[in-house]
Design a protein around this motif. Structure first.
Motif, PDB file in Angstrom:
ATOM      1  N   PHE A  77      40.164 -22.157  27.832  1.00 46.93           N
ATOM      2  CA  PHE A  77      40.963 -21.213  28.607  1.00 46.93           C
ATOM      3  C   PHE A  77      40.485 -19.793  28.312  1.00 46.93           C
ATOM      4  O   PHE A  77      40.363 -19.413  27.146  1.00 46.93           O
ATOM      5  N   VAL A  79      40.113 -15.465  30.066  1.00 45.75           N
ATOM      6  CA  VAL A  79      40.154 -14.443  31.109  1.00 45.75           C
ATOM      7  C   VAL A  79      39.086 -13.405  30.756  1.00 45.75           C
ATOM      8  O   VAL A  79      38.949 -13.024  29.579  1.00 45.75           O
ATOM      9  N   GLN A  84      41.746  -8.611  31.176  1.00 44.10           N
ATOM     10  CA  GLN A  84      42.820  -9.081  30.274  1.00 44.10           C
ATOM     11  C   GLN A  84      43.994  -8.099  30.270  1.00 44.10           C
ATOM     12  O   GLN A  84      43.858  -6.953  30.651  1.00 44.10           O
ATOM     13  N   GLY A  87      48.125 -10.064  33.264  1.00 45.48           N
ATOM     14  CA  GLY A  87      48.904 -11.197  33.764  1.00 45.48           C
ATOM     15  C   GLY A  87      48.094 -12.359  34.330  1.00 45.48           C
ATOM     16  O   GLY A  87      48.674 -13.355  34.774  1.00 45.48           O
ATOM     17  N   VAL A  88      46.757 -12.259  34.318  1.00 44.12           N
ATOM     18  CA  VAL A  88      45.939 -13.339  34.888  1.00 44.12           C
ATOM     19  C   VAL A  88      46.103 -14.621  34.066  1.00 44.12           C
ATOM     20  O   VAL A  88      46.302 -15.715  34.606  1.00 44.12           O
ATOM     21  N   THR A  90      48.589 -15.480  32.168  1.00 42.08           N
ATOM     22  CA  THR A  90      49.939 -16.019  32.387  1.00 42.08           C
ATOM     23  C   THR A  90      50.002 -16.790  33.705  1.00 42.08           C
ATOM     24  O   THR A  90      50.547 -17.898  33.763  1.00 42.08           O
ATOM     25  N   GLU A 111      44.908 -25.883  21.271  1.00 44.03           N
ATOM     26  CA  GLU A 111      44.532 -25.390  19.938  1.00 44.03           C
ATOM     27  C   GLU A 111      43.958 -23.982  20.053  1.00 44.03           C
ATOM     28  O   GLU A 111      43.382 -23.634  21.081  1.00 44.03           O
ATOM     29  N   ASN A 116      42.419 -16.080  15.794  1.00 45.40           N
ATOM     30  CA  ASN A 116      42.488 -15.559  17.162  1.00 45.40           C
ATOM     31  C   ASN A 116      43.921 -15.090  17.443  1.00 45.40           C
ATOM     32  O   ASN A 116      44.696 -15.724  18.156  1.00 45.40           O
ATOM     33  N   ALA A 119      45.097 -14.738  21.181  1.00 42.41           N
ATOM     34  CA  ALA A 119      45.476 -15.989  21.864  1.00 42.41           C
ATOM     35  C   ALA A 119      46.806 -16.508  21.313  1.00 42.41           C
ATOM     36  O   ALA A 119      47.678 -16.951  22.077  1.00 42.41           O
ATOM     37  N   TYR A 123      50.068 -17.174  23.638  1.00 45.27           N
ATOM     38  CA  TYR A 123      50.778 -18.449  23.798  1.00 45.27           C
ATOM     39  C   TYR A 123      52.222 -18.340  23.290  1.00 45.27           C
ATOM     40  O   TYR A 123      53.132 -18.914  23.885  1.00 45.27           O
ATOM     41  N   ALA A 125      54.077 -15.726  23.428  1.00 44.03           N
ATOM     42  CA  ALA A 125      54.835 -15.017  24.474  1.00 44.03           C
ATOM     43  C   ALA A 125      55.211 -15.970  25.623  1.00 44.03           C
ATOM     44  O   ALA A 125      56.197 -15.747  26.322  1.00 44.03           O
TER      45      ALA A 125
HETATM   46  C1  COA Z   1      44.199 -15.056  25.359  1.00 39.42           C
HETATM   47  C2  COA Z   1      43.869 -14.638  26.788  1.00 39.42           C
HETATM   48  C3  COA Z   1      43.566 -15.864  27.624  1.00 39.42           C
HETATM   49  C4  COA Z   1      45.073 -13.887  27.404  1.00 39.42           C
HETATM   50  O1  COA Z   1      44.840 -13.656  28.798  1.00 39.42           O
HETATM   51  P1  COA Z   1      45.462 -12.367  29.538  1.00 39.42           P
HETATM   52  O2  COA Z   1      45.199 -12.505  30.985  1.00 39.42           O
HETATM   53  O3  COA Z   1      44.961 -11.141  28.882  1.00 39.42           O
HETATM   54  O4  COA Z   1      47.013 -12.553  29.221  1.00 39.42           O
HETATM   55  P2  COA Z   1      48.270 -11.867  29.934  1.00 39.42           P
HETATM   56  O5  COA Z   1      47.872 -10.548  30.528  1.00 39.42           O
HETATM   57  O6  COA Z   1      48.874 -12.846  30.872  1.00 39.42           O
HETATM   58  O7  COA Z   1      49.244 -11.603  28.681  1.00 39.42           O
HETATM   59  C5  COA Z   1      50.592 -12.055  28.630  1.00 39.42           C
HETATM   60  C6  COA Z   1      51.196 -11.633  27.320  1.00 39.42           C
HETATM   61  O8  COA Z   1      50.526 -12.288  26.226  1.00 39.42           O
HETATM   62  C7  COA Z   1      50.485 -11.398  25.092  1.00 39.42           C
HETATM   63  N1  COA Z   1      49.092 -11.013  24.821  1.00 39.42           N
HETATM   64  C8  COA Z   1      48.005 -11.236  25.611  1.00 39.42           C
HETATM   65  N2  COA Z   1      46.893 -10.739  25.019  1.00 39.42           N
HETATM   66  C9  COA Z   1      47.286 -10.185  23.861  1.00 39.42           C
HETATM   67  C10 COA Z   1      46.589  -9.494  22.819  1.00 39.42           C
HETATM   68  N3  COA Z   1      45.260  -9.277  22.864  1.00 39.42           N
HETATM   69  N4  COA Z   1      47.298  -9.048  21.754  1.00 39.42           N
HETATM   70  C11 COA Z   1      48.641  -9.264  21.688  1.00 39.42           C
HETATM   71  N5  COA Z   1      49.370  -9.888  22.652  1.00 39.42           N
HETATM   72  C12 COA Z   1      48.684 -10.347  23.725  1.00 39.42           C
HETATM   73  C13 COA Z   1      51.299 -10.175  25.486  1.00 39.42           C
HETATM   74  O9  COA Z   1      52.652 -10.429  25.164  1.00 39.42           O
HETATM   75  C14 COA Z   1      51.088 -10.158  26.997  1.00 39.42           C
HETATM   76  O10 COA Z   1      52.085  -9.429  27.685  1.00 39.42           O
HETATM   77  P3  COA Z   1      51.937  -7.814  27.838  1.00 39.42           P
HETATM   78  O11 COA Z   1      50.538  -7.531  28.278  1.00 39.42           O
HETATM   79  O12 COA Z   1      52.965  -7.472  28.873  1.00 39.42           O
HETATM   80  O13 COA Z   1      52.221  -7.242  26.477  1.00 39.42           O
HETATM   81  C15 COA Z   1      42.663 -13.647  26.794  1.00 39.42           C
HETATM   82  O14 COA Z   1      42.877 -12.635  25.840  1.00 39.42           O
HETATM   83  C16 COA Z   1      41.317 -14.304  26.517  1.00 39.42           C
HETATM   84  O15 COA Z   1      40.681 -14.858  27.429  1.00 39.42           O
HETATM   85  N6  COA Z   1      40.866 -14.247  25.252  1.00 39.42           N
HETATM   86  C17 COA Z   1      39.535 -14.763  24.895  1.00 39.42           C
HETATM   87  C18 COA Z   1      39.434 -16.281  25.020  1.00 39.42           C
HETATM   88  C19 COA Z   1      40.515 -16.993  24.243  1.00 39.42           C
HETATM   89  O16 COA Z   1      40.885 -16.605  23.140  1.00 39.42           O
HETATM   90  N7  COA Z   1      41.011 -18.078  24.846  1.00 39.42           N
HETATM   91  C20 COA Z   1      42.057 -18.887  24.265  1.00 39.42           C
HETATM   92  C21 COA Z   1      41.464 -19.839  23.324  1.00 39.42           C
HETATM   93  S1  COA Z   1      42.700 -20.909  22.677  1.00 39.42           S
END
Ligand code: COA
Length: 158
Positions: A77, A79, A84, A87-88, A90, A111, A116, A119, A123, A125
């Motif tokens: 998973f 973005v 990032q 909301g993508v 989410t 997992e 991390n 991530a 999750y 949230a």
């Molecule tokens: C983890 C990941 C998928 C989140 O995707 P995203 O599109 O940025 O997430 P969202 O915008 O929907 O975030 C929703 C909420 O999650 C939390 N959140 C997301 N990223 C965060 C960060 N870097 N630090 C703290 N909280 C975070 C926040 O509560 C956020 O709400 P807010 O922005 O209003 O504060 C993205 O950071 C990513 O791709 N990371 C690299 C790859 C990875 O780690 N994948 C998961 C492996 S298990």
């Protein structure tokens, strides 16, 4: 920033981009195992779906989920960095959860690496609970955390 994107099932032509994103955003430092061929194999597996978020022709996020009788397992998973915190992620998780519920599946597992924190916070949230720390989970060297969510509990509560 107002996000504009569509969410749809992936096509084979998306596989290279997904594999590159896995290499650069997920498997960093662990060695690259999610090659284009492996992503395509998963697309063709009848128990797996690959969902993507696309801004026009540009793929900005994806999720790969395996479905069992009673549970779904999100195995990959991500973005794109520049998209990032908009909301993508989410929206993709909500798509995966809705798909699972429609199929009669109420538990979602996944997992993350222990270090991390982004991530894990993401999750958390979304209502995922950490229930197991697994030393040497990744390539026998890095600690992982297992998380899960009971979708039925949420559906009943709302
Ligand atoms: C983890 C990941 C998928 C989140 O995707 P995203 O599109 O940025 O997430 P969202 O915008 O929907 O975030 C929703 C909420 O999650 C939390 N959140 C997301 N990223 C965060 C960060 N870097 N630090 C703290 N909280 C975070 C926040 O509560 C956020 O709400 P807010 O922005 O209003 O504060 C993205 O950071 C990513 O791709 N990371 C690299 C790859 C990875 O780690 N994948 C998961 C492996 S298990």
């Amino acid at each position: 920033m107002i996000e504009s994107y569509d969410i749809r099932l992936a096509a084979v032509s998306d596989a290279r981009r997904i594999a590159e994103m896995s290499k650069n955003l997920i498997e960093l430092g662990l060695g690259w195992s999610w090659t284009e061929e492996r992503v395509i194999r998963n697309m063709r597996d009848k128990d797996t779906n690959v969902v993507v978020a696309c801004d026009g022709a540009h793929l900005i996020g994806f999720g790969i989920t395996k479905y069992r009788i009673n549970e779904a397992h999100i195995v990959l998973f991500a973005v794109e960095k520049s998209r990032q915190r908009n909301g993508v992620g989410t929206a993709l998780i909500k798509w995966i959860e809705k798909t699972a519920l429609v199929a009669g599946i109420g538990i979602v597992y996944l997992e993350a690496r222990l270090r991390n924190s982004a991530a894990r916070e993401f999750y958390r949230a979304l209502g995922y609970k950490e229930f197991l720390v697994e030393p040497r989970r990744y390539r026998g060297v890095e600690t992982g955390v297992r998380l899960g969510k009971d979708l039925w509990e949420d559906a009943v509560a709302s």
